[in-house]
Every structure is written in C-alpha cells, then in structure tokens.
Design a protein around this motif. Structure first.
Motif, PDB file in Angstrom:
ATOM      1  N   PHE A  64     -25.085  -7.423  28.020  1.00 47.04           N
ATOM      2  CA  PHE A  64     -25.811  -6.371  27.240  1.00 47.04           C
ATOM      3  C   PHE A  64     -27.284  -6.172  27.525  1.00 47.04           C
ATOM      4  CE2 PHE A  64     -28.006  -5.163  23.177  1.00 47.04           C
ATOM      5  CZ  PHE A  64     -26.961  -4.275  22.540  1.00 47.04           C
ATOM      6  N   PRO A  65     -27.654  -4.974  27.527  1.00 46.58           N
ATOM      7  CA  PRO A  65     -28.904  -4.334  28.063  1.00 46.58           C
ATOM      8  C   PRO A  65     -29.940  -4.907  27.468  1.00 46.58           C
ATOM      9  CG  PRO A  65     -27.953  -2.549  26.989  1.00 46.58           C
ATOM     10  CD  PRO A  65     -26.979  -3.717  27.105  1.00 46.58           C
ATOM     11  N   THR A  66     -31.106  -5.246  28.097  1.00 47.89           N
ATOM     12  CA  THR A  66     -32.187  -6.073  27.343  1.00 47.89           C
ATOM     13  C   THR A  66     -33.448  -5.328  27.192  1.00 47.89           C
ATOM     14  OG1 THR A  66     -33.116  -6.753  29.604  1.00 47.89           O
ATOM     15  CG2 THR A  66     -31.506  -8.363  28.164  1.00 47.89           C
ATOM     16  N   TYR A  67     -33.518  -3.922  27.451  1.00 48.23           N
ATOM     17  CA  TYR A  67     -34.449  -3.096  27.049  1.00 48.23           C
ATOM     18  C   TYR A  67     -34.606  -2.489  25.771  1.00 48.23           C
ATOM     19  CZ  TYR A  67     -31.320   0.820  26.397  1.00 48.23           C
ATOM     20  OH  TYR A  67     -30.016   1.821  26.247  1.00 48.23           O
ATOM     21  N   ILE A  68     -35.835  -2.066  25.272  1.00 51.96           N
ATOM     22  CA  ILE A  68     -35.842  -1.494  24.066  1.00 51.96           C
ATOM     23  C   ILE A  68     -36.532  -0.226  24.228  1.00 51.96           C
ATOM     24  CG2 ILE A  68     -36.532  -3.391  22.555  1.00 51.96           C
ATOM     25  CD1 ILE A  68     -39.510  -3.006  22.874  1.00 51.96           C
ATOM     26  N   GLN A  69     -36.216   0.983  23.451  1.00 50.77           N
ATOM     27  CA  GLN A  69     -36.762   2.059  23.484  1.00 50.77           C
ATOM     28  C   GLN A  69     -37.333   2.697  22.433  1.00 50.77           C
ATOM     29  OE1 GLN A  69     -33.692   4.761  24.927  1.00 50.77           O
ATOM     30  NE2 GLN A  69     -34.487   6.577  24.078  1.00 50.77           N
ATOM     31  N   ILE A  70     -38.906   3.329  22.693  1.00 52.24           N
ATOM     32  CA  ILE A  70     -39.583   3.688  21.677  1.00 52.24           C
ATOM     33  C   ILE A  70     -38.925   4.854  21.145  1.00 52.24           C
ATOM     34  CG2 ILE A  70     -41.855   4.805  21.345  1.00 52.24           C
ATOM     35  CD1 ILE A  70     -41.773   1.848  22.399  1.00 52.24           C
ATOM     36  N   LEU A 102     -37.443  -6.199  28.293  1.00 48.81           N
ATOM     37  CA  LEU A 102     -37.743  -7.428  28.000  1.00 48.81           C
ATOM     38  C   LEU A 102     -37.478  -8.426  28.618  1.00 48.81           C
ATOM     39  CD1 LEU A 102     -38.007  -7.041  24.014  1.00 48.81           C
ATOM     40  CD2 LEU A 102     -39.638  -6.227  25.775  1.00 48.81           C
ATOM     41  N   GLY A 103     -36.293  -8.400  29.576  1.00 51.79           N
ATOM     42  CA  GLY A 103     -35.671  -9.609  30.330  1.00 51.79           C
ATOM     43  C   GLY A 103     -35.386 -10.622  29.278  1.00 51.79           C
ATOM     44  N   LEU A 122     -36.335 -13.645  22.166  1.00 48.18           N
ATOM     45  CA  LEU A 122     -37.222 -13.744  21.279  1.00 48.18           C
ATOM     46  C   LEU A 122     -37.051 -12.787  20.174  1.00 48.18           C
ATOM     47  CD1 LEU A 122     -40.087 -14.782  23.244  1.00 48.18           C
ATOM     48  CD2 LEU A 122     -38.611 -16.565  21.903  1.00 48.18           C
ATOM     49  N   LEU A 123     -36.903 -11.417  20.858  1.00 45.46           N
ATOM     50  CA  LEU A 123     -36.619 -10.156  19.913  1.00 45.46           C
ATOM     51  C   LEU A 123     -35.439 -10.539  18.873  1.00 45.46           C
ATOM     52  CD1 LEU A 123     -37.637  -7.576  18.883  1.00 45.46           C
ATOM     53  CD2 LEU A 123     -36.027  -6.399  20.634  1.00 45.46           C
ATOM     54  N   ILE A 124     -34.429 -10.918  19.385  1.00 44.59           N
ATOM     55  CA  ILE A 124     -33.086 -11.287  18.778  1.00 44.59           C
ATOM     56  C   ILE A 124     -33.237 -12.227  17.408  1.00 44.59           C
ATOM     57  CG2 ILE A 124     -30.896 -11.932  18.871  1.00 44.59           C
ATOM     58  CD1 ILE A 124     -30.324 -10.779  21.258  1.00 44.59           C
ATOM     59  N   ILE A 144     -36.168  -0.763  17.217  1.00 43.10           N
ATOM     60  CA  ILE A 144     -37.798  -0.421  16.658  1.00 43.10           C
ATOM     61  C   ILE A 144     -37.355   0.257  15.405  1.00 43.10           C
ATOM     62  CG2 ILE A 144     -39.884   0.445  17.002  1.00 43.10           C
ATOM     63  CD1 ILE A 144     -39.668  -0.274  20.047  1.00 43.10           C
ATOM     64  N   ILE A 145     -36.660   1.211  15.399  1.00 44.44           N
ATOM     65  CA  ILE A 145     -36.471   2.107  14.261  1.00 44.44           C
ATOM     66  C   ILE A 145     -35.861   1.474  12.898  1.00 44.44           C
ATOM     67  CG2 ILE A 145     -33.800   2.788  14.345  1.00 44.44           C
ATOM     68  CD1 ILE A 145     -36.836   5.207  14.295  1.00 44.44           C
TER      69      ILE A 145
END
Length: 328
Positions: A138-144, A153-154, A159-161, A255-256
């Motif tokens: 699963f991709p580990t990026y976040i989008q603004i 975020l690698g 930690l975000l999850i 983020i949304i």
C-alpha cells in the motif's frame, strides 16, 4: 458503478436496521443492558438512565451483511483485502467497544475498560492494519488536499495509521453524547467519503461500505432520535470512529478527514482545551466538555444542539468534497 447500486445498498442497510431493531431493543431491555449516566453530566440526562445500550450491534450487523452481499453481487469475485480491512476495523473496534459496554453494565457505572486497556486494544488493531497494508504494498504517501503535492512518509506512515485509527475512534466516541448526535453527524461524514470514493477513479467496495453505514445510521436514527429508545454505546461509536479512519486511509484522503470529520475534531479539541486549562489555571473554558454539553448547560434544548451540530457537519462535509472534487 451505477448510482442505483448505491441507493439499493443504502436501502438494504436501512431496512435491515429498521427491521431488526423492534426485536433487538426489547431483547436488550430484558437483559437489563441499560445505560449508566455520568453523575457529573447535565441533570436532564439522568432520566435517560436505563435506556438500552449496545445498539451499535445492529449497525455492525446491517453494515457487514450489506457490504458482503452487495460486494459479492457486484464484483462476482472473492472479497478484496480492502473489504476485509474495512470489516476487520469496523468489527474489531466494535468488539472493543462491546467489552467496554459490557463492563459498564456489569459494574453498573459509567466506566468500563480503563483508558490503558482501551488504548492497548486500539493500538493492536491499528498495528494489524499496518501489517496487512504493508503486505499489499500500500502506498505510504499523503497528498495535500486540493493539490497534486505528495509526501512519502515511508515507515512514518505506520505512525500516521496509528494516530488516525486511535484518534478517530476516540474523537467519534466523544461525540456520542446526545440523542441522534453521532448517528446524524457520522451519516453525513460517511456520505461525503462515499461520494469521494465513487468520484474520479471509483473505489466500488469502499463506496458500498460507506453508503451501507449511511443507510444503517439513518435506520438507527429512527430509534435513536430524541427521545432515544436505544443508544449505540461504545460498541457503535468506537466502530464508527475506526471505520471512518480506515476509509480515509484506503481512499488516500488522510488529511481531508480532518475537514470532513470537523465536528469530531472540534469535540475532541474542546476536551483537550478544557483539561489543559483546568490543570494549568484551575479554570474551565467551557461549562462542560465535550462541547455539546457546554451548549446544553447554556440553556439550549438537546434537539437544538443536535440539529446545529448536524448542520455544521454538513458544511464541513461540503467543504471537504469541494476541495477534493473542484480544487484539484
């Protein structure tokens, strides 16, 4: 995917909830699974003591059955790992809330699992989610939101999850304090994510899952609107909180979630502000937290507070959809 499928999904989930409630609520009452009310809460709430709780079980049943049936019918192939994750988080956090509710009922108090026990359970589920996502690359990026800007975020994505699942489940849980308040605001938020999952590159299973939750919550509102005949309890609120977090993760709308779940964020901030203020100055910013109790103690009727929060939730949801659909 045709809009008709989403409407059918909502209708099925709504009907399941509405049809099982007249049997389930009396069953809870016979078992004396009644809600214990906080003694320090608004005095008007004391009359709610004994109202059947753990109605969240009805939501879990309706959503799980509807999601599985509609996904299998539509995809005509084995359930994807996304569907498995959605149901795992919904049921996992629901079972954690169930334990909390059961302890409250047995001990006849408004305190179930300790904060450490509940946090441990939330963290374990979040870690399992991360492991499964890693296994599926699963991709580990976040989008603004509203832009094409991305940040990978690698390993930090773990930690975000963790933060999202634990934070969202607690935030949604805090919002469950008035008749129909959480059911209405959560229905709006899940509806917004359902629209976003369906828009652009459709994520059919996630759309079905979110709309199934909307249908179930609308059915639950038939019995939970003021005066409530049943409460969802932590069984429902923790499940919904975890579910909205995993939906945001799988749709890459991490983020949304802060915007669409604005009501939940504000309720949580009100508690944090209250605690910090009282511990540092000995003074309270609000008459009582979470925020919905503040307005109650200011003299607002319960129904006025609930409807106002629903409207605020709709505005936040509309803003989130606008940013994602029209600003990109």
């Amino acid at each position: 995917m045709s809009q008709n499928i989403l409407l059918i999904t909502m209708a099925i989930s709504f009907l399941i909830t509405v049809l099982i409630s007249p049997f389930f609520i009396p069953f809870l009452r016979r078992l004396k699974f009644g809600q214990s009310i906080r003694e320090e809460g608004p005095k008007s709430h004391q009359k709610k003591s004994g109202t059947p709780t753990m109605g969240g079980l009805m939501i879990l049943v309706a959503v799980s059955v509807t999601t599985i049936v509609m996904t299998l019918k539509f995809k005509q192939e084995p359930l994807s790992f996304e569907v498995f994750l959605l149901l795992f988080v919904l049921i996992g956090y629901g079972l954690l809330g169930f334990l909390d509710d059961i302890i409250k009922i047995i001990k006849k108090r408004n305190l179930g699992l300790t904060s450490k026990q509940k946090m441990l359970g939330q963290i374990v589920i979040a870690l399992i989610v991360y492991i499964i996502l890693r296994q599926h690359d699963f991709p580990t990026y976040i989008q603004i939101p509203g832009t094409e800007i991305q940040f990978d975020l690698g390993i930090g994505y773990a930690l975000l999850i963790l933060f999202m699942l634990v934070g969202a489940s607690n935030a949604v849980n805090l919002t469950d304090g008035l008749d129909g308040l959480l059911a209405g605001t959560a229905a709006v938020a899940f509806g917004a994510f359902g629209i976003l999952a369906w828009h652009g590159i459709p994520q059919f299973e996630i759309s079905i899952f979110t709309i199934a939750i909307v249908g179930s919550l609308l059915g639950f509102l038939v019995f939970n609107a003021h005066p409530a005949k049943v409460f969802m309890g932590d069984t429902g609120s923790l499940a919904l909180g975890g579910a909205i977090a995993i939906v945001a993760i799988l749709t890459k709308l991490e983020i949304i979630l802060i915007i669409i779940g604005g009501v939940f964020v504000i309720e949580t901030l009100s508690v944090i502000i209250q605690v910090i203020s009282f511990k540092t100055t000995g003074k309270r910013v609000f008459r009582m937290s979470p925020l919905h109790h503040h307005y109650e103690l200011k003299g607002w009727s319960e129904w006025r507070v609930v409807v106002t929060f629903w409207i605020v939730g709709i505005l936040f949801a509309a803003l989130g959809i606008y940013i994602e659909v029209w600003m990109v």
